[in-house]
Every structure is written in C-alpha cells, then in structure tokens.
Motif scaffolding. Structure first.
Motif, PDB file in Angstrom:
ATOM      1  N   GLU A  88     -18.399  -7.218  79.190  1.00  0.00           N
ATOM      2  CA  GLU A  88     -16.982  -6.965  79.412  1.00  0.00           C
ATOM      3  C   GLU A  88     -16.511  -7.745  80.632  1.00  0.00           C
ATOM      4  O   GLU A  88     -16.983  -7.509  81.744  1.00  0.00           O
ATOM      5  N   VAL A  89     -15.585  -8.683  80.390  1.00  0.00           N
ATOM      6  CA  VAL A  89     -15.086  -9.536  81.471  1.00  0.00           C
ATOM      7  C   VAL A  89     -13.711  -9.033  81.902  1.00  0.00           C
ATOM      8  O   VAL A  89     -12.847  -8.779  81.063  1.00  0.00           O
ATOM      9  N   ASP A  90     -13.522  -8.872  83.190  1.00  0.00           N
ATOM     10  CA  ASP A  90     -12.208  -8.471  83.699  1.00  0.00           C
ATOM     11  C   ASP A  90     -11.505  -9.710  84.266  1.00  0.00           C
ATOM     12  O   ASP A  90     -11.873 -10.196  85.332  1.00  0.00           O
ATOM     13  N   PRO A  91     -10.494 -10.227  83.554  1.00  0.00           N
ATOM     14  CA  PRO A  91      -9.873 -11.475  84.007  1.00  0.00           C
ATOM     15  C   PRO A  91      -9.186 -11.341  85.348  1.00  0.00           C
ATOM     16  O   PRO A  91      -9.008 -12.324  86.064  1.00  0.00           O
ATOM     17  N   PHE A  94     -10.839 -12.617  88.523  1.00  0.00           N
ATOM     18  CA  PHE A  94     -10.953 -14.042  88.841  1.00  0.00           C
ATOM     19  C   PHE A  94      -9.953 -14.446  89.908  1.00  0.00           C
ATOM     20  O   PHE A  94      -8.792 -14.053  89.857  1.00  0.00           O
ATOM     21  N   PRO A  95     -10.392 -15.265  90.849  1.00  0.00           N
ATOM     22  CA  PRO A  95      -9.447 -15.735  91.859  1.00  0.00           C
ATOM     23  C   PRO A  95      -8.434 -16.673  91.207  1.00  0.00           C
ATOM     24  O   PRO A  95      -8.740 -17.323  90.224  1.00  0.00           O
ATOM     25  N   SER A  96      -7.202 -16.695  91.704  1.00  0.00           N
ATOM     26  CA  SER A  96      -6.225 -17.609  91.098  1.00  0.00           C
ATOM     27  C   SER A  96      -5.486 -18.360  92.190  1.00  0.00           C
ATOM     28  O   SER A  96      -4.282 -18.490  92.164  1.00  0.00           O
ATOM     29  N   ASP A  97      -6.214 -18.839  93.159  1.00  0.00           N
ATOM     30  CA  ASP A  97      -5.547 -19.530  94.261  1.00  0.00           C
ATOM     31  C   ASP A  97      -5.263 -20.985  93.878  1.00  0.00           C
ATOM     32  O   ASP A  97      -5.618 -21.457  92.809  1.00  0.00           O
ATOM     33  N   MET A  98      -4.584 -21.665  94.767  1.00  0.00           N
ATOM     34  CA  MET A  98      -4.125 -23.010  94.464  1.00  0.00           C
ATOM     35  C   MET A  98      -5.225 -24.056  94.570  1.00  0.00           C
ATOM     36  O   MET A  98      -5.044 -25.184  94.177  1.00  0.00           O
ATOM     37  N   LEU A  99      -6.355 -23.678  95.099  1.00  0.00           N
ATOM     38  CA  LEU A  99      -7.388 -24.684  95.345  1.00  0.00           C
ATOM     39  C   LEU A  99      -8.283 -24.898  94.130  1.00  0.00           C
ATOM     40  O   LEU A  99      -9.311 -25.553  94.218  1.00  0.00           O
ATOM     41  N   LEU A 134      -5.822 -15.126  81.649  1.00  0.00           N
ATOM     42  CA  LEU A 134      -6.534 -16.402  81.755  1.00  0.00           C
ATOM     43  C   LEU A 134      -5.867 -17.513  80.947  1.00  0.00           C
ATOM     44  O   LEU A 134      -6.065 -18.687  81.229  1.00  0.00           O
ATOM     45  N   ALA A 135      -5.128 -17.137  79.904  1.00  0.00           N
ATOM     46  CA  ALA A 135      -4.596 -18.148  78.987  1.00  0.00           C
ATOM     47  C   ALA A 135      -3.082 -18.077  78.899  1.00  0.00           C
ATOM     48  O   ALA A 135      -2.517 -17.897  77.845  1.00  0.00           O
TER      49      ALA A 135
END
Ligand SMILES: Nc1ncnc2c1ncn2[C@@H]1O[C@H](COP(=O)(O)OP(=O)(O)OP(=O)(O)O)[C@@H](O)[C@H]1O
Ligand SMILES: [Mg+2]
Length: 291
Positions: A88-91, A94-99, A134-135
C-alpha cells in the motif's frame, strides 16, 4: 508504505463488506487474475496489458476497501502457485518540492523499491491510493501549482509504470481516485480497466444498514429489537438516498453519539433515535448543497 503477505485470514472482511452492482466484482477479480497469472504470456502479444486497474468515484464509495479486498481475493485464487505481496503506497508521503525530489522518489519507487519487493513472491499487488496526487492531468495543471514539478511527477509515474511492466509482468497496480478528471490522460489510457463506483442506491443502503445494525447488536444486545425491523430499514434507506456508503455505515454511530446518555449506553438506541439521526444527516447534506 505498508507491505503484507497474503492470503491472511484477517484480510477476509473487506471484499464482502462492499456491495456493488452485479458483475462489477467479477470483472474486477477476472482482470486482476488474468494480469497476475498470465501477465508474462500476454506481454508477448500486441496490445499487452499495462497491469493497471483504476477505481474512480466520489469519497466514501468503497474504492480503497474494495482494492484491499481484491488483493486478498486474488491471493486466495492464486495461492496454489504461491503467496502474494500486497503493497500500500501513500502518495501523500512523497515529497513534492521544486527541486525534483518528488519525481525522483516516484521513479525510485517503480525502478528500485517495487521490483525488489516483487522479486520476493510470485505475485505482487500494489495499491496507490488517491493516485491523482501523483498523476495530475498535465493539460489542466495551473501554473500556480508549480507546473514543471507536476509535469515531472506525472512523467515519472508514467515512465515508472512502463518500466515496472517490462521488468515485472507479475505485478498488478491498483489506483483509486475520487477525481478521475484530474488524472492524466496518458495515465487513464494505460489502465486495463477503469471502474466507477457511485453513490449507493436504496437497496444497497438498506443492505448496509441491515449489516451495520446486526453487527452492532452482537456487541450491544440492547439493539436486538432493531434487527429485522424492515419498516425502519425502508424508512431510513429512503431518507439516506444521496449519502455515500461511508455516511450510511456511520448512521448508527451517529445515533449512538447523539446524547451523552446514549454515548454511555449505546444499546439503548431506538428506531426514533435512528430516524432523528437520518434527519440530521439530510439537513447536513442540504446545507452542504447550498451555495
Ligand atoms: N457500496 C458500499 N457497500 C458497503 N459499504 C460501503 C459501500 N461504500 C462505502 N461503504 C463503507 O464506507 C467505508 C469507506 O469506504 P472507503 O474508505 O473504501 O471509500 P473510498 O471510496 O476509498 O473513499 P475516499 O475516496 O474518501 O478515500 C467502508 O468501510 C464501507 O464500510
Ligand atoms: Mg479511499
């Protein structure tokens, strides 16, 4: 990220607990078994499966629960050929920074982590809950939402899926979303099956209510008088129309918590308390619909 070995007895409940239109579960289970059992062989054909099933629908319609149940069902169906790993993946983790850290993490998931996990058992089911995180649809992502990062994240997911498919044809990816319009077209296009779960109809609501009351009566015998009260079920079901499955499931709980006395003595809930609870739910629904 949760990793479980299936089949396991305590994962038996979810599949049966969700009531769906006729045929939906068969189609879901059929597609999942086909991909997991014959993915390798099908991969040699034109039009090979991508190993991706999407469940879409409003919040509280059983998408996550059905996926969890599906993992156990396929594990049971394939158990003679070995166990199944359920990931089970928890999106949102996930980090969503600009780098570009987010996209890199997504790619790493599909190129390293999942193949490593998949190598341990003959079958692997991966659930990416709320996959729109994620999408995100690239064509509608607004410039304020950091478009470069959104593009990178979606590209990473698409390349990740393609890569996983090539290296591990025995992996099935399940995605849920309550916002199919936000999911990238290229991603939707890859799905071998897209199923939409809707709000429950009156019959489904009645079944959920019967189940909930019967189950609660085993813990609070005071509720036994409500079991089999079909007039009450019919009244409640008619008034619950428009609520999602989760709210219907919680109706009894809401009656139990409606006063401090009932909170201490939930077995004392009567038909009148349940009718009042449904009226309160309706009032909330109407208030929410107002502009
Ligand atoms: N069709 C249904 N039949 C029976 N129970 C249902 C149904 N739909 C929802 N429920 C109940 O609602 C609860 C919530 O379901 P679940 O979390 O799987 O919904 P979801 O679609 O994933 O919601 P979200 O989009 O908010 O994540 C379930 O535990 C289940 O008890
Ligand atoms: Mg969910």
């Amino acid at each position: 990220m949760g990793v479980h070995a299936l089949p396991a007895d305590h994962h038996d409940g979810p599949w049966d607990s969700i009531i769906t239109p006729p045929g939906l579960k068969d189609r879901l289970l059929g597609t999942a078994l086909l991909i997991l059992r014959h993915g390798r062989a099908l991969g040699q054909l034109n039009g090979a499966p991508h190993g991706l099933i999407l469940l879409s629908g409003p919040p509280g319609t059983g998408k996550t629960t059905l996926c969890q149940g599906l993992a156990q069902k396929v594990a049971l169906g394939l158990s003679q050929r070995g166990a199944t790993t359920f990931v089970e993946v928890d999106p949102h983790a996930f980090p969503s920074d600009m780098l570009g850290e987010g996209p890199r993490a997504v790619l790493r998931l599909f190129s390293d982590t999942l193949p490593e996990i998949a190598a341990r058992r003959p079958h692997t089911v991966v659930l990416v809950d709320e996959i729109e995180a994620l999408a995100v649809r690239r064509s509608t992502a607004s410039f304020e939402t950091n478009p470069v990062d959104v593009h990178r994240a979606t590209d990473a997911l698409l390349s990740g899926l393609d890569l996983l498919r090539k290296t591990c044809p025995q992996v099935l990816v399940l995605g849920t979303t309550n916002f199919a319009a936000a999911v990238d077209e290229a991603f939707l296009d890859r799905a071998d099956l897209v199923l939409r779960l809707g709000l429950p109809d009156e019959d489904t609501i009645a079944t959920i209510l019967r189940q909930t009351i019967a189950e609660a009566a085993t813990v609070f015998p005071g509720l036994n008088g409500l079991v089999g009260d079909e007039a009450l079920i019919a009244h409640l079901a008619a008034h619950c129309l428009g609520l999602d499955g989760r709210r219907v499931r919680k109706l009894l709980l809401s009656a139990m918590g409606s006063t401090p006395e009932l909170g201490l003595e939930p077995g004392a809930v009567t038909a009148a308390h349940l009718r009042a609870a449904v009226d309160a739910e309706r009032a909330m629904l109407t208030a929410a619909a107002r502009p």
